[in-house]
Design a protein around this motif. Sequence first.
Motif, PDB file in Angstrom:
ATOM      1  N   GLU A   1      -4.366  -8.938  -2.574  1.00  6.31           N
ATOM      2  CA  GLU A   1      -4.148  -9.186  -1.146  1.00  6.31           C
ATOM      3  C   GLU A   1      -2.953 -10.122  -1.018  1.00  6.31           C
ATOM      4  OE1 GLU A   1      -5.668  -8.030   1.628  1.00  6.31           O
ATOM      5  OE2 GLU A   1      -6.900  -6.672   0.412  1.00  6.31           O
TER       6      GLU A   1
ATOM      7  N   LYS B   1      -2.452  -0.974  -9.093  1.00  7.41           N
ATOM      8  CA  LYS B   1      -3.567  -0.320  -8.396  1.00  7.41           C
ATOM      9  C   LYS B   1      -4.915  -0.882  -8.854  1.00  7.41           C
ATOM     10  CE  LYS B   1      -1.448   4.126  -7.206  1.00  7.41           C
ATOM     11  NZ  LYS B   1      -1.442   5.590  -7.419  1.00  7.41           N
TER      12      LYS B   1
ATOM     13  N   GLU C   1       0.831  -1.212   0.000  1.00  7.78           N
ATOM     14  CA  GLU C   1       0.000   0.000   0.000  1.00  7.78           C
ATOM     15  C   GLU C   1       0.864   1.260   0.000  1.00  7.78           C
ATOM     16  OE1 GLU C   1      -2.436  -0.586   3.425  1.00  7.78           O
ATOM     17  OE2 GLU C   1      -3.599  -2.212   2.504  1.00  7.78           O
TER      18      GLU C   1
ATOM     19  N   LYS D   1      -5.881  -4.640  -7.009  1.00  9.30           N
ATOM     20  CA  LYS D   1      -6.410  -4.743  -5.647  1.00  9.30           C
ATOM     21  C   LYS D   1      -6.039  -6.102  -5.034  1.00  9.30           C
ATOM     22  CE  LYS D   1     -10.230  -1.533  -6.421  1.00  9.30           C
ATOM     23  NZ  LYS D   1     -11.692  -1.301  -6.372  1.00  9.30           N
TER      24      LYS D   1
END
Length: 235
Positions: free
Chosen positions: A223, A218, A184, A221
Amino acid sequence: MESALYLIPCPMGETAKEQVLPSYNTQIVKNIRHFIVESRKAAVRFLVSLDKTFPIDDCTFTELSEHTDQKADLSKLLLPLEKGESMGVISDAGCPCIGDPGSRAVEIAQKKNLRVIPLVGPNSMIMAIMASGFNGQNFAFNGYLPVKNGEREGKIKQLENKVYKEDQTQLFIETPYRNQKMLEAILKTCRPETKLCLAAGITTSEEFIKTKTIAAWKKEKIELKKIPMIFLIYK
């Protein structure tokens, strides 16, 4: 077998040793009885994986980890080697002495003019560069970046500037449970056109190596899993 301080790689994760270690390593390690290790438990598990009959009770294990006092007197650390007995350095995963406390043992050996022999094995840093598509002739490994918000972003921006000014690939790592926060921070800080390679779980069943621009990441997304990962940025 030559008396020396052997730097002994071990598999990363649950990878079968046959996939990443030459049989020559096993032959060398079988003759060593004095070990400097990041953790005794991990070292014993590794030695037994090489040979179920490995004489663990006949061995000495000296822990040298991030918890070892930086001012601790390590002058006697290599006494067996000074007496002509071979010693081994084992980290918890991969090659020892790269972003690893074992380098302190090597520093002492070099100062005392003792033989140091690195054995062949998996190195996630080099393998990540190989698979990233980035500049492999000019790169820098920066270890762990600052953890505090603001300081971390400032360091990332500093490294990104080096990418463009020096044509230098920048590599860094993070504690696995902070992988997502690091991602992030990178996405928030770097230019849209800057390229980011995420190289995780190298040589394991969870291996994931992918390169995209910041703008493309971006949109993903993604994880990240809490597994060892190398972050690489380039232009």
